[in-house]
Design a protein around this motif. Structure first.
Motif, PDB file in Angstrom:
ATOM      1  N   GLY A 270       0.814  -1.203   0.000  1.00  0.00           N
ATOM      2  CA  GLY A 270       0.000   0.000   0.000  1.00  0.00           C
ATOM      3  C   GLY A 270       0.848   1.252   0.000  1.00  0.00           C
ATOM      4  N   THR A 271       2.047   1.179   0.616  1.00  0.00           N
ATOM      5  CA  THR A 271       2.980   2.319   0.643  1.00  0.00           C
ATOM      6  C   THR A 271       4.131   2.105  -0.333  1.00  0.00           C
ATOM      7  OG1 THR A 271       2.448   2.778   2.964  1.00  0.00           O
ATOM      8  CG2 THR A 271       4.520   3.677   2.110  1.00  0.00           C
ATOM      9  N   PHE A 272       4.715   0.911  -0.301  1.00  0.00           N
ATOM     10  CA  PHE A 272       5.895   0.619  -1.133  1.00  0.00           C
ATOM     11  C   PHE A 272       5.419  -0.112  -2.398  1.00  0.00           C
ATOM     12  CE2 PHE A 272       7.198   0.970   3.253  1.00  0.00           C
ATOM     13  CZ  PHE A 272       8.301   1.811   3.175  1.00  0.00           C
ATOM     14  N   THR A 273       4.653   0.626  -3.188  1.00  0.00           N
ATOM     15  CA  THR A 273       3.945   0.037  -4.322  1.00  0.00           C
ATOM     16  C   THR A 273       4.881  -0.603  -5.336  1.00  0.00           C
ATOM     17  OG1 THR A 273       2.356   1.829  -4.047  1.00  0.00           O
ATOM     18  CG2 THR A 273       2.201   0.529  -6.070  1.00  0.00           C
ATOM     19  N   PHE A 274       6.042  -0.004  -5.571  1.00  0.00           N
ATOM     20  CA  PHE A 274       6.925  -0.448  -6.643  1.00  0.00           C
ATOM     21  C   PHE A 274       8.212  -1.093  -6.116  1.00  0.00           C
ATOM     22  CE2 PHE A 274       4.377   3.016  -8.426  1.00  0.00           C
ATOM     23  CZ  PHE A 274       3.813   2.357  -9.509  1.00  0.00           C
ATOM     24  N   SER A 275       8.172  -1.606  -4.903  1.00  0.00           N
ATOM     25  CA  SER A 275       9.362  -2.211  -4.320  1.00  0.00           C
ATOM     26  C   SER A 275       9.679  -3.546  -4.994  1.00  0.00           C
ATOM     27  CB  SER A 275       9.157  -2.436  -2.815  1.00  0.00           C
ATOM     28  OG  SER A 275      10.172  -3.260  -2.293  1.00  0.00           O
ATOM     29  N   ASN A 276      10.830  -3.616  -5.643  1.00  0.00           N
ATOM     30  CA  ASN A 276      11.273  -4.882  -6.244  1.00  0.00           C
ATOM     31  C   ASN A 276      11.558  -5.921  -5.172  1.00  0.00           C
ATOM     32  OD1 ASN A 276      11.041  -3.928  -8.818  1.00  0.00           O
ATOM     33  ND2 ASN A 276      13.212  -3.474  -9.086  1.00  0.00           N
ATOM     34  N   TYR A 277      12.021  -5.459  -4.013  1.00  0.00           N
ATOM     35  CA  TYR A 277      12.276  -6.387  -2.908  1.00  0.00           C
ATOM     36  C   TYR A 277      10.990  -7.103  -2.513  1.00  0.00           C
ATOM     37  CZ  TYR A 277      12.766  -7.927   1.931  1.00  0.00           C
ATOM     38  OH  TYR A 277      12.724  -8.669   3.083  1.00  0.00           O
ATOM     39  N   ILE A 278       9.905  -6.347  -2.362  1.00  0.00           N
ATOM     40  CA  ILE A 278       8.629  -6.964  -1.971  1.00  0.00           C
ATOM     41  C   ILE A 278       8.147  -7.926  -3.046  1.00  0.00           C
ATOM     42  CG2 ILE A 278       6.182  -6.493  -1.527  1.00  0.00           C
ATOM     43  CD1 ILE A 278       6.993  -3.983  -0.047  1.00  0.00           C
ATOM     44  N   GLN A 279       8.306  -7.554  -4.308  1.00  0.00           N
ATOM     45  CA  GLN A 279       7.907  -8.458  -5.389  1.00  0.00           C
ATOM     46  C   GLN A 279       8.691  -9.765  -5.319  1.00  0.00           C
ATOM     47  OE1 GLN A 279       5.433  -8.058  -7.218  1.00  0.00           O
ATOM     48  NE2 GLN A 279       4.963  -5.898  -7.014  1.00  0.00           N
ATOM     49  N   ALA A 280       9.993  -9.663  -5.050  1.00  0.00           N
ATOM     50  CA  ALA A 280      10.820 -10.871  -4.957  1.00  0.00           C
ATOM     51  C   ALA A 280      10.395 -11.729  -3.771  1.00  0.00           C
ATOM     52  CB  ALA A 280      12.290 -10.484  -4.841  1.00  0.00           C
ATOM     53  N   GLN A 281      10.058 -11.075  -2.653  1.00  0.00           N
ATOM     54  CA  GLN A 281       9.628 -11.830  -1.475  1.00  0.00           C
ATOM     55  C   GLN A 281       8.288 -12.518  -1.720  1.00  0.00           C
ATOM     56  OE1 GLN A 281      12.821 -11.645  -0.149  1.00  0.00           O
ATOM     57  NE2 GLN A 281      11.630 -12.085   1.678  1.00  0.00           N
ATOM     58  N   ILE A 282       7.397 -11.859  -2.425  1.00  0.00           N
ATOM     59  CA  ILE A 282       6.125 -12.487  -2.800  1.00  0.00           C
ATOM     60  C   ILE A 282       6.396 -13.706  -3.676  1.00  0.00           C
ATOM     61  CG2 ILE A 282       4.053 -12.163  -4.219  1.00  0.00           C
ATOM     62  CD1 ILE A 282       3.911  -9.295  -3.140  1.00  0.00           C
ATOM     63  N   ILE A 298       6.242 -13.026 -12.007  1.00  0.00           N
ATOM     64  CA  ILE A 298       6.845 -11.986 -11.157  1.00  0.00           C
ATOM     65  C   ILE A 298       8.312 -11.786 -11.513  1.00  0.00           C
ATOM     66  CG2 ILE A 298       7.484 -11.370  -8.800  1.00  0.00           C
ATOM     67  CD1 ILE A 298       4.962 -12.828  -7.849  1.00  0.00           C
ATOM     68  N   PHE A 299       9.057 -12.881 -11.682  1.00  0.00           N
ATOM     69  CA  PHE A 299      10.487 -12.741 -11.981  1.00  0.00           C
ATOM     70  C   PHE A 299      10.717 -12.143 -13.365  1.00  0.00           C
ATOM     71  CE2 PHE A 299      11.514 -15.799  -8.477  1.00  0.00           C
ATOM     72  CZ  PHE A 299      12.403 -14.970  -7.830  1.00  0.00           C
ATOM     73  N   ASP A 312      18.163 -13.299  -5.809  1.00  0.00           N
ATOM     74  CA  ASP A 312      16.957 -14.128  -5.913  1.00  0.00           C
ATOM     75  C   ASP A 312      16.787 -14.788  -7.274  1.00  0.00           C
ATOM     76  OD1 ASP A 312      16.169 -13.210  -3.276  1.00  0.00           O
ATOM     77  OD2 ASP A 312      15.488 -11.374  -4.246  1.00  0.00           O
ATOM     78  N   MET A 313      17.654 -14.499  -8.231  1.00  0.00           N
ATOM     79  CA  MET A 313      17.495 -15.103  -9.550  1.00  0.00           C
ATOM     80  C   MET A 313      17.801 -16.600  -9.535  1.00  0.00           C
ATOM     81  SD  MET A 313      16.281 -13.006 -11.694  1.00  0.00           S
ATOM     82  CE  MET A 313      15.402 -11.938 -10.565  1.00  0.00           C
ATOM     83  N   ASP A 314      18.514 -17.058  -8.490  1.00  0.00           N
ATOM     84  CA  ASP A 314      18.742 -18.498  -8.380  1.00  0.00           C
ATOM     85  C   ASP A 314      17.414 -19.230  -8.168  1.00  0.00           C
ATOM     86  OD1 ASP A 314      18.564 -17.202  -5.939  1.00  0.00           O
ATOM     87  OD2 ASP A 314      19.986 -18.501  -4.917  1.00  0.00           O
ATOM     88  N   GLU A 345      25.127 -16.684  -6.739  1.00  0.00           N
ATOM     89  CA  GLU A 345      23.859 -16.921  -7.438  1.00  0.00           C
ATOM     90  C   GLU A 345      24.094 -17.215  -8.921  1.00  0.00           C
ATOM     91  OE1 GLU A 345      22.946 -13.720  -4.259  1.00  0.00           O
ATOM     92  OE2 GLU A 345      24.598 -14.274  -5.593  1.00  0.00           O
ATOM     93  N   SER A 346      25.049 -16.501  -9.528  1.00  0.00           N
ATOM     94  CA  SER A 346      25.345 -16.719 -10.940  1.00  0.00           C
ATOM     95  C   SER A 346      25.839 -18.142 -11.174  1.00  0.00           C
ATOM     96  CB  SER A 346      26.391 -15.714 -11.434  1.00  0.00           C
ATOM     97  OG  SER A 346      25.949 -14.390 -11.245  1.00  0.00           O
ATOM     98  N   CYS A 347      26.750 -18.579 -10.320  1.00  0.00           N
ATOM     99  CA  CYS A 347      27.286 -19.942 -10.447  1.00  0.00           C
ATOM    100  C   CYS A 347      26.187 -20.983 -10.254  1.00  0.00           C
ATOM    101  CB  CYS A 347      28.399 -20.166  -9.421  1.00  0.00           C
ATOM    102  SG  CYS A 347      29.833 -19.099  -9.651  1.00  0.00           S
ATOM    103  N   CYS A 348      25.285 -20.712  -9.332  1.00  0.00           N
ATOM    104  CA  CYS A 348      24.180 -21.635  -9.070  1.00  0.00           C
ATOM    105  C   CYS A 348      23.263 -21.738 -10.286  1.00  0.00           C
ATOM    106  CB  CYS A 348      23.405 -21.162  -7.846  1.00  0.00           C
ATOM    107  SG  CYS A 348      22.070 -22.243  -7.364  1.00  0.00           S
ATOM    108  N   ILE A 349      22.981 -20.616 -10.920  1.00  0.00           N
ATOM    109  CA  ILE A 349      22.111 -20.614 -12.100  1.00  0.00           C
ATOM    110  C   ILE A 349      22.751 -21.394 -13.244  1.00  0.00           C
ATOM    111  CG2 ILE A 349      21.111 -19.115 -13.884  1.00  0.00           C
ATOM    112  CD1 ILE A 349      20.846 -16.979 -11.587  1.00  0.00           C
ATOM    113  N   VAL A 350      24.043 -21.188 -13.449  1.00  0.00           N
ATOM    114  CA  VAL A 350      24.752 -21.934 -14.490  1.00  0.00           C
ATOM    115  C   VAL A 350      24.764 -23.429 -14.149  1.00  0.00           C
ATOM    116  CG1 VAL A 350      26.951 -22.233 -15.677  1.00  0.00           C
ATOM    117  CG2 VAL A 350      26.157 -19.937 -15.115  1.00  0.00           C
TER     118      VAL A 350
END
Length: 578
Positions: A270-282, A298-299, A312-314, A345-350
């Motif tokens: 409601g306040t942090f409408t565009f927070s990428n952190y919140i989107q990642a946590q969701i 979402i990703f 969080d990309m892993d 995270e990069s190594c994990c994705i690869v």
């Protein structure tokens, strides 16, 4: 919740305070939340609002109808008035003291921690005292890491400890008793106590720190790591502040209370409408609820908004792996590799990419590289265990999974992996022990109940009634693999319970029809139900099942024809007895 303008003002101050003290992760987090607060388009040019485009569609898509209800305080947590910014800037430094601080901070930024501490050794200002203590703590951590590599190798265990902890504890304890400690030094004191294993006191100190200065996300993160039960969480005496809501949302997620976590994040949006952190946590919460389609959406949106994001990309790669999206996972691996290939995270994705291609040795190589960069990177230990299982190297898999549960005893995936490894080694009693741990931590995951049921079915155990209980739990947990109902039917048949077997075959058949699935399970269900209905003299029903079997080619079609003749003959005999 404070007004948007109040939150914006506070976070602007916080970014400077935290950055000025070398708390860079917390400063970055605060800056990201600052940008997550919606700007008034009428007062700002498009260049000021471009960072906020795109996320509103995601927010609307996943917003619940009653998100405001999540702002209700949880039981056991007391609330007081919101802390004021007054006093945060009230640090009066002697100009000479401040010059020493600038030099010490320069050394600190160059990772010359002992040199920074030496420069600040005689300074008594609170800011200087904090930086000196923090520098000594980091110097001790750096030396501990070096000793671990020297003694056991980059992935090995050792008894290396931070040798600065004792002196830091004594000094910070004295400062606290004298009332001359500030919230930042309290944070370091909490770190020291946590490292020494004094968890109760560490919780109290960190609570004191965040109540005095609530914008230090690093302090909240350390406090959350010490709240391993809902009781310990509810026992905290936290001030009422929007940062507390961020903390509770994260703590609920770690305690596997995913719906409660989602509600909190919906409230914060409601306040942090565009927070990428919140989107990642969701997305993380949705991932644990196995809502992979929503997580992927979402990703994708996060990457459009922040194309160089690696955090969080892993998890995103895990979703693409589970869905076997080769091209998308290949693109993601290439993207993060070009952005920063020396991030864990990069190594994990690869590693996930090579695993999906079936190149398990290469996959292990990248997971090991991730662990060289961060030996406590839980995901890499668990995924490396999975790779060793694929390679039939069970001893290495067990070691990897054990390292994972040493880091986080609440990681159900590692316990599940241990169960799988011991099952492969023909040790079902051990496997059962670890499967039980995994379902205790994740009771709504059908895969874990199915694994435990299959363990009960093994020849050494042959505990069919217990297996039935587990399959029932799996069926009630949205069994996406569609295994439980078929197995329940087979087990009841094996135990001579034909009526129960018919019930589960019928339920399985209805589910397959609803999902438009075909296969051997459908043939098996139709065949049993045809024979069962024939035995019970429900000839019309039996004929329907047999007629459906005629659509198949192969031996089942001939069997169905034979059954159909028998059913019609029996029905005629019953209707027209001689």
């Amino acid at each position: 919740m404070a007004s948007k303008e109040t939150c914006r003002t506070e976070l602007r101050y916080a970014v400077r305070h935290l950055s000025d003290r070398g708390l860079y992760s917390a400063s970055k987090w605060a800056a990201e939340q600052l940008m997550g607060i919606e700007q008034d388009p009428s007062k700002h040019t498009p260049s000021h609002t471009r960072f906020q485009r795109g996320s509103s569609s995601i927010r609307r898509r996943f917003r619940t109808a009653d998100s405001s209800a999540s702002g209700t305080p949880s039981a056991g947590v007391s609330y007081v008035t919101t802390p004021s910014m007054i006093g945060v800037e009230d640090y009066d430094y002697d100009p000479i003291d401040n010059d020493f601080y600038l030099l010490g901070k320069s050394y600190f930024d160059c990772r010359e921690y002992r040199r920074a501490a030496h420069v600040l050794r005689d300074q008594t200002g609170k800011k200087a005292v904090f930086l000196r203590c923090y520098a000594l703590y980091l110097a001790g951590e750096k030396r501990k890491e070096e000793e671990m590599i020297e003694l056991e190798g980059p992935l090995g265990k050792s008894d290396a400890v931070n040798k600065e902890l004792g002196s830091l504890e004594r000094e910070l304890s004295t400062l606290r008793k004298n009332g001359t400690i500030d919230p930042f030094a309290l944070y370091v004191y909490g770190l020291v106590l946590k490292e020494k294993g004094s968890e109760n006191l560490a919780r109290a100190i960190l609570t004191e720190s965040v109540n005095s200065y609530p914008w230090n996300w690093s302090a909240w993160s350390e406090l959350q790591a010490l709240c391993t039960t809902i009781e310990s969480l509810n026992s905290l005496n936290l001030n009422n502040h929007y940062m507390k809501d961020f903390f509770l949302a994260n703590a609920y997620h770690e305690l596997r209370m995913h719906n409660e976590s989602l509600s909190k994040y919906e409230y914060l949006q409601g306040t942090f409408t565009f927070s990428n952190y919140i989107q990642a946590q969701i997305a993380k919460a949705q991932y644990n609820l196995r809502e992979f389609e929503q997580v992927e959406v979402i990703f994708e949106e996060l990457l459009r908004n922040d194309p160089y994001r690696i955090e969080d990309m892993d998890m995103y790669s895990n979703v693409l792996y589970a869905k076997e999206c080769f091209s998308a996972l290949s693109y993601l691996a290439h993207r993060v590799f070009l952005t920063d290939k020396y991030r864990p995270e990069s190594c994990c994705i690869v590693g996930n990419y090579y695993s999906l291609k079936g190149q398990h040795e290469k996959s292990v190589m990248y997971f090991r590289r991730a662990l060289k960069l961060n030996k406590n990177y839980l995901t890499a230990w668990t995924l490396m265990g999975h790779e060793y299982v694929e390679m039939k190297n069970t001893s290495a898999a067990v070691d990897a999974y054990r390292r994972a549960v040493d880091i986080n005893p609440c990681d159900y995936r590692a316990w599940y992996g241990l169960g799988q490894a011991y099952e492969m080694m023909g040790m079902p009693f051990y496997a059962l022990h670890y499967f039980k741990k995994s379902v205790f931590l994740q009771p709504n995951d059908s895969r874990l109940w199915i694994a435990m049921a299959q363990c009960y079915e093994t020849e050494q155990l042959h505990m069919l009634e217990e297996a039935i209980k587990c399959y029932k739990r799996a069926a009630n947990c949205n069994d996406r693999e569609a295994i439980a109902l078929n197995q329940l039917a087979k087990l009841h048949l094996e135990l001579g319970r034909s009526e129960e077997a018919a019930l589960y075959y019928k339920r399985d058949l209805e589910r397959m029809e609803a999902e438009e699935r075909e296969g051997p399970n459908m043939v098996e269900a139709l065949m049993f139900l045809a024979r069962h209905c024939q035995t019970k003299k429900r000839f019309d029903e039996a004929e329907v099942y047999c007629t459906r079997l005629l659509d198949y080619t192969g031996p089942e079609k001939e069997t169905a024809k034979s059954l159909l003749r028998g059913i019609r003959y029996e029905r005629d005999v019953e209707h027209f007895p001689s």
